[in-house]
Motif scaffolding. Structure first.
Motif, PDB file in Angstrom:
ATOM      1  N   GLY A 218     -32.734 -17.978 -16.484  1.00  0.00           N
ATOM      2  CA  GLY A 218     -31.574 -17.369 -17.136  1.00  0.00           C
ATOM      3  C   GLY A 218     -30.609 -18.412 -17.655  1.00  0.00           C
ATOM      4  O   GLY A 218     -30.024 -18.250 -18.741  1.00  0.00           O
ATOM      5  N   PHE A 219     -30.426 -19.513 -16.908  1.00  0.00           N
ATOM      6  CA  PHE A 219     -29.501 -20.558 -17.345  1.00  0.00           C
ATOM      7  C   PHE A 219     -30.012 -21.254 -18.598  1.00  0.00           C
ATOM      8  O   PHE A 219     -29.226 -21.726 -19.427  1.00  0.00           O
ATOM      9  CB  PHE A 219     -29.251 -21.555 -16.212  1.00  0.00           C
ATOM     10  N   ILE A 220     -31.330 -21.311 -18.753  1.00  0.00           N
ATOM     11  CA  ILE A 220     -31.918 -21.903 -19.948  1.00  0.00           C
ATOM     12  C   ILE A 220     -31.597 -21.035 -21.174  1.00  0.00           C
ATOM     13  O   ILE A 220     -31.213 -21.537 -22.238  1.00  0.00           O
ATOM     14  CB  ILE A 220     -33.444 -22.046 -19.790  1.00  0.00           C
ATOM     15  N   ARG A 221     -31.741 -19.731 -21.011  1.00  0.00           N
ATOM     16  CA  ARG A 221     -31.445 -18.809 -22.111  1.00  0.00           C
ATOM     17  C   ARG A 221     -29.984 -18.915 -22.539  1.00  0.00           C
ATOM     18  O   ARG A 221     -29.685 -18.956 -23.743  1.00  0.00           O
ATOM     19  CB  ARG A 221     -31.767 -17.374 -21.674  1.00  0.00           C
ATOM     20  N   ILE A 222     -29.073 -19.000 -21.566  1.00  0.00           N
ATOM     21  CA  ILE A 222     -27.653 -19.099 -21.890  1.00  0.00           C
ATOM     22  C   ILE A 222     -27.347 -20.425 -22.585  1.00  0.00           C
ATOM     23  O   ILE A 222     -26.538 -20.479 -23.523  1.00  0.00           O
ATOM     24  CB  ILE A 222     -26.807 -18.935 -20.614  1.00  0.00           C
ATOM     25  N   ALA A 223     -27.990 -21.510 -22.147  1.00  0.00           N
ATOM     26  CA  ALA A 223     -27.796 -22.805 -22.806  1.00  0.00           C
ATOM     27  C   ALA A 223     -28.241 -22.731 -24.267  1.00  0.00           C
ATOM     28  O   ALA A 223     -27.557 -23.240 -25.163  1.00  0.00           O
ATOM     29  CB  ALA A 223     -28.568 -23.892 -22.066  1.00  0.00           C
ATOM     30  N   LEU A 224     -29.365 -22.088 -24.524  1.00  0.00           N
ATOM     31  CA  LEU A 224     -29.853 -21.951 -25.891  1.00  0.00           C
ATOM     32  C   LEU A 224     -28.910 -21.089 -26.728  1.00  0.00           C
ATOM     33  O   LEU A 224     -28.643 -21.397 -27.904  1.00  0.00           O
ATOM     34  CB  LEU A 224     -31.254 -21.334 -25.884  1.00  0.00           C
ATOM     35  N   GLN A 225     -28.395 -20.031 -26.151  1.00  0.00           N
ATOM     36  CA  GLN A 225     -27.524 -19.120 -26.892  1.00  0.00           C
ATOM     37  C   GLN A 225     -26.177 -19.752 -27.217  1.00  0.00           C
ATOM     38  O   GLN A 225     -25.579 -19.436 -28.253  1.00  0.00           O
ATOM     39  CB  GLN A 225     -27.327 -17.831 -26.096  1.00  0.00           C
ATOM     40  N   LYS A 302     -28.909 -26.945 -31.988  1.00  0.00           N
ATOM     41  CA  LYS A 302     -28.074 -25.824 -32.413  1.00  0.00           C
ATOM     42  C   LYS A 302     -28.275 -24.657 -31.463  1.00  0.00           C
ATOM     43  O   LYS A 302     -29.218 -24.638 -30.665  1.00  0.00           O
ATOM     44  CB  LYS A 302     -28.433 -25.400 -33.838  1.00  0.00           C
ATOM     45  N   SER A 303     -27.380 -23.701 -31.540  1.00  0.00           N
ATOM     46  CA  SER A 303     -27.505 -22.519 -30.692  1.00  0.00           C
ATOM     47  C   SER A 303     -28.517 -21.549 -31.299  1.00  0.00           C
ATOM     48  O   SER A 303     -28.735 -21.528 -32.502  1.00  0.00           O
ATOM     49  CB  SER A 303     -26.143 -21.825 -30.545  1.00  0.00           C
ATOM     50  N   VAL A 304     -29.123 -20.761 -30.421  1.00  0.00           N
ATOM     51  CA  VAL A 304     -30.115 -19.771 -30.837  1.00  0.00           C
ATOM     52  C   VAL A 304     -29.670 -18.418 -30.281  1.00  0.00           C
ATOM     53  O   VAL A 304     -29.660 -18.222 -29.063  1.00  0.00           O
ATOM     54  CB  VAL A 304     -31.526 -20.132 -30.313  1.00  0.00           C
ATOM     55  N   GLU A 305     -29.304 -17.507 -31.160  1.00  0.00           N
ATOM     56  CA  GLU A 305     -28.745 -16.232 -30.716  1.00  0.00           C
ATOM     57  C   GLU A 305     -29.733 -15.432 -29.884  1.00  0.00           C
ATOM     58  O   GLU A 305     -29.365 -14.838 -28.856  1.00  0.00           O
ATOM     59  CB  GLU A 305     -28.291 -15.412 -31.924  1.00  0.00           C
ATOM     60  N   ASN A 306     -30.990 -15.408 -30.317  1.00  0.00           N
ATOM     61  CA  ASN A 306     -32.022 -14.656 -29.601  1.00  0.00           C
ATOM     62  C   ASN A 306     -33.230 -15.560 -29.336  1.00  0.00           C
ATOM     63  O   ASN A 306     -34.232 -15.497 -30.067  1.00  0.00           O
ATOM     64  CB  ASN A 306     -32.448 -13.423 -30.401  1.00  0.00           C
ATOM     65  N   PRO A 307     -33.135 -16.416 -28.319  1.00  0.00           N
ATOM     66  CA  PRO A 307     -34.242 -17.343 -28.051  1.00  0.00           C
ATOM     67  C   PRO A 307     -35.508 -16.607 -27.631  1.00  0.00           C
ATOM     68  O   PRO A 307     -35.457 -15.600 -26.929  1.00  0.00           O
ATOM     69  CB  PRO A 307     -33.707 -18.207 -26.906  1.00  0.00           C
ATOM     70  N   THR A 308     -36.636 -17.133 -28.060  1.00  0.00           N
ATOM     71  CA  THR A 308     -37.921 -16.537 -27.701  1.00  0.00           C
ATOM     72  C   THR A 308     -38.362 -17.030 -26.331  1.00  0.00           C
ATOM     73  O   THR A 308     -37.818 -18.008 -25.800  1.00  0.00           O
ATOM     74  CB  THR A 308     -38.989 -16.899 -28.734  1.00  0.00           C
ATOM     75  N   LYS A 309     -39.359 -16.365 -25.774  1.00  0.00           N
ATOM     76  CA  LYS A 309     -39.903 -16.778 -24.489  1.00  0.00           C
ATOM     77  C   LYS A 309     -40.461 -18.196 -24.572  1.00  0.00           C
ATOM     78  O   LYS A 309     -40.307 -18.987 -23.629  1.00  0.00           O
ATOM     79  CB  LYS A 309     -41.004 -15.808 -24.047  1.00  0.00           C
ATOM     80  N   GLU A 310     -41.086 -18.532 -25.690  1.00  0.00           N
ATOM     81  CA  GLU A 310     -41.651 -19.877 -25.863  1.00  0.00           C
ATOM     82  C   GLU A 310     -40.549 -20.931 -25.877  1.00  0.00           C
ATOM     83  O   GLU A 310     -40.691 -21.998 -25.274  1.00  0.00           O
ATOM     84  CB  GLU A 310     -42.461 -19.952 -27.158  1.00  0.00           C
ATOM     85  N   GLN A 311     -39.443 -20.643 -26.540  1.00  0.00           N
ATOM     86  CA  GLN A 311     -38.323 -21.593 -26.580  1.00  0.00           C
ATOM     87  C   GLN A 311     -37.730 -21.791 -25.192  1.00  0.00           C
ATOM     88  O   GLN A 311     -37.407 -22.919 -24.801  1.00  0.00           O
ATOM     89  CB  GLN A 311     -37.246 -21.095 -27.551  1.00  0.00           C
ATOM     90  N   ILE A 312     -37.595 -20.704 -24.461  1.00  0.00           N
ATOM     91  CA  ILE A 312     -37.044 -20.786 -23.101  1.00  0.00           C
ATOM     92  C   ILE A 312     -37.987 -21.576 -22.198  1.00  0.00           C
ATOM     93  O   ILE A 312     -37.552 -22.464 -21.449  1.00  0.00           O
ATOM     94  CB  ILE A 312     -36.806 -19.375 -22.539  1.00  0.00           C
ATOM     95  N   ASP A 313     -39.273 -21.271 -22.272  1.00  0.00           N
ATOM     96  CA  ASP A 313     -40.257 -21.957 -21.428  1.00  0.00           C
ATOM     97  C   ASP A 313     -40.327 -23.450 -21.764  1.00  0.00           C
ATOM     98  O   ASP A 313     -40.429 -24.288 -20.858  1.00  0.00           O
ATOM     99  CB  ASP A 313     -41.642 -21.328 -21.599  1.00  0.00           C
ATOM    100  N   ASP A 314     -40.268 -23.793 -23.035  1.00  0.00           N
ATOM    101  CA  ASP A 314     -40.346 -25.200 -23.446  1.00  0.00           C
ATOM    102  C   ASP A 314     -39.147 -25.990 -22.940  1.00  0.00           C
ATOM    103  O   ASP A 314     -39.296 -27.106 -22.422  1.00  0.00           O
ATOM    104  CB  ASP A 314     -40.430 -25.306 -24.968  1.00  0.00           C
ATOM    105  N   LEU A 315     -37.955 -25.405 -23.073  1.00  0.00           N
ATOM    106  CA  LEU A 315     -36.752 -26.107 -22.612  1.00  0.00           C
ATOM    107  C   LEU A 315     -36.725 -26.177 -21.091  1.00  0.00           C
ATOM    108  O   LEU A 315     -36.304 -27.191 -20.516  1.00  0.00           O
ATOM    109  CB  LEU A 315     -35.500 -25.405 -23.135  1.00  0.00           C
ATOM    110  N   HIS A 316     -37.173 -25.115 -20.433  1.00  0.00           N
ATOM    111  CA  HIS A 316     -37.234 -25.123 -18.967  1.00  0.00           C
ATOM    112  C   HIS A 316     -38.165 -26.227 -18.483  1.00  0.00           C
ATOM    113  O   HIS A 316     -37.842 -26.968 -17.533  1.00  0.00           O
ATOM    114  CB  HIS A 316     -37.712 -23.767 -18.463  1.00  0.00           C
ATOM    115  N   LYS A 317     -39.322 -26.371 -19.125  1.00  0.00           N
ATOM    116  CA  LYS A 317     -40.273 -27.424 -18.753  1.00  0.00           C
ATOM    117  C   LYS A 317     -39.654 -28.800 -18.951  1.00  0.00           C
ATOM    118  O   LYS A 317     -39.782 -29.687 -18.093  1.00  0.00           O
ATOM    119  CB  LYS A 317     -41.543 -27.290 -19.583  1.00  0.00           C
ATOM    120  N   LYS A 318     -38.959 -28.983 -20.056  1.00  0.00           N
ATOM    121  CA  LYS A 318     -38.306 -30.272 -20.332  1.00  0.00           C
ATOM    122  C   LYS A 318     -37.232 -30.557 -19.304  1.00  0.00           C
ATOM    123  O   LYS A 318     -37.092 -31.699 -18.824  1.00  0.00           O
ATOM    124  CB  LYS A 318     -37.698 -30.246 -21.731  1.00  0.00           C
TER     125      LYS A 318
END
Length: 331
Positions: A218-225, A302-318
């Motif tokens: 969840g914290f990854i999604r908020i960071a992206l948003q 940049k921010s992503v209003e509606n991040p995809t599962k792939e974007q969240i998973d990639d950033l989480h892995k990083k």
């Protein structure tokens, strides 16, 4: 001196060490909801048993009016954060805040704190006080420690936490701060979020470093948003402050702990600490040095209003890879 297997503290020890113990007793009492119970008692007592009932009425009016401030960055008072008494709290362990790089004040940061430990002593010290020099190490950065919503439901206790810059660990509050709204309109906001939460307190065993992280995204999604930079932060020694009783995951005691965690939102680990006047048993932490390492930020383009599962998973892995690298470098 030992008596019946109990090691008692010497009768004559430096007054400074007594004050150090006193500040830790205050924090432990706060963490164990003593101030919360006192707050409810005072409101009830003044309202029904004294002629000062109007104090309770005025406070309850303010409480209702100001209730949602916990989701709007809270309220902080600089003099409370800089109160010299908390220097003794730092020196009890003692605590150290280690800076590895600068944080640019023109960006916002989601500082991910690991591990939770039993009572999160290091996170209170670093993010709620200035005893380890957060503002000097990171000029232009405003720290916020995010904690359970329940801490802000109780009279008195909520005022205590908010005066130190604490606010709710809610999605609404994170987005409010990291989107620079209201009182947080200036850049340089840093939200300190204990990612593992209360569940991680059940993993706080001495000489171990077990995190609740793989399923926390969840914290990854908020960071992206919000476009906030992710900063891994690790406290070495936080899990060594108590001797905890480790039970198998299949045991009845562990199942009860998990049930209470889901019901109350707080972890209840079985622990052995020291007392005020003895070193053998109690609920105070042992004196153990803590080194908190603040890692390098992961900046987002940049921010992503509606991040995809792939974007969240990639950033989480990083993020996990960078946290592991930080751990391996400083362990």
């Amino acid at each position: 001196m030992k008596l019946f297997g109990i090691e008692f503290a010497p009768l004559f020890i430096p007054f400074e060490r007594r004050i150090q113990t006193f500040t830790v007793v205050l924090y432990v009492a706060l963490f164990m909801q003593v101030l919360s119970l006192l707050g409810f008692y005072l409101i009830f007592y003044l309202l029904f048993y004294t002629k000062f009932y109007w104090i309770s009425i005025v406070y309850l009016t303010w409480y209702i009016y100001d209730f949602n401030q916990m989701h709007k960055g809270g309220r902080r008072f600089r003099f409370v954060r800089e109160f010299k008494l908390w220097n003794y709290f730092r020196d009890y362990f003692p605590m150290h805040l280690v800076k590895t790089c600068d944080l640019e004040p023109n960006k916002n940061y989601l500082m991910c704190l690991h591990p939770h430990g039993v009572m999160s002593f290091s996170w209170f010290c670093h993010f709620c006080t200035e005893t380890t020099g957060f503002s000097q190490k990171y000029p232009g950065i405003t720290p916020h420690l995010l904690t359970l919503n329940g801490q802000f439901y109780s009279p008195l206790e909520r005022e205590f936490f908010r005066s130190f810059g604490g606010s709710a660990a809610s999605e609404k509050n994170l987005k409010y701060i990291l989107s620079n709204k209201g009182n947080c309109r200036a850049k340089g906001q840093a939200c300190g979020l204990i990612v593992g939460g209360a569940a991680e307190s059940l993993e706080a065993h001495e000489n171990t470093n077990r995190l609740v992280l793989n399923k926390r995204k969840g914290f990854i999604r908020i960071a992206l948003q919000t476009g906030a930079s992710l900063v891994p932060v690790y406290s070495f020694g936080e899990t060594d402050l108590f001797r905890t009783i480790l039970r198998p995951n299949t045991s009845r005691i562990h199942r009860l702990q998990v049930y209470l965690l889901n019901l109350l939102g707080v972890g209840l680990p079985l622990l052995i600490g020291r007392g005020i006047f003895n070193y053998t048993f109690g609920v105070l932490p042992f004196r153990n040095q803590i080194y908190t390492i603040v890692g390098k930020p992961i900046h987002l383009e940049k921010s992503v209003e509606n991040p995809t599962k792939e974007q969240i998973d990639d950033l989480h892995k990083k993020y996990v890879e960078q946290l592991e690298s930080l751990f391996d470098q400083y362990k």
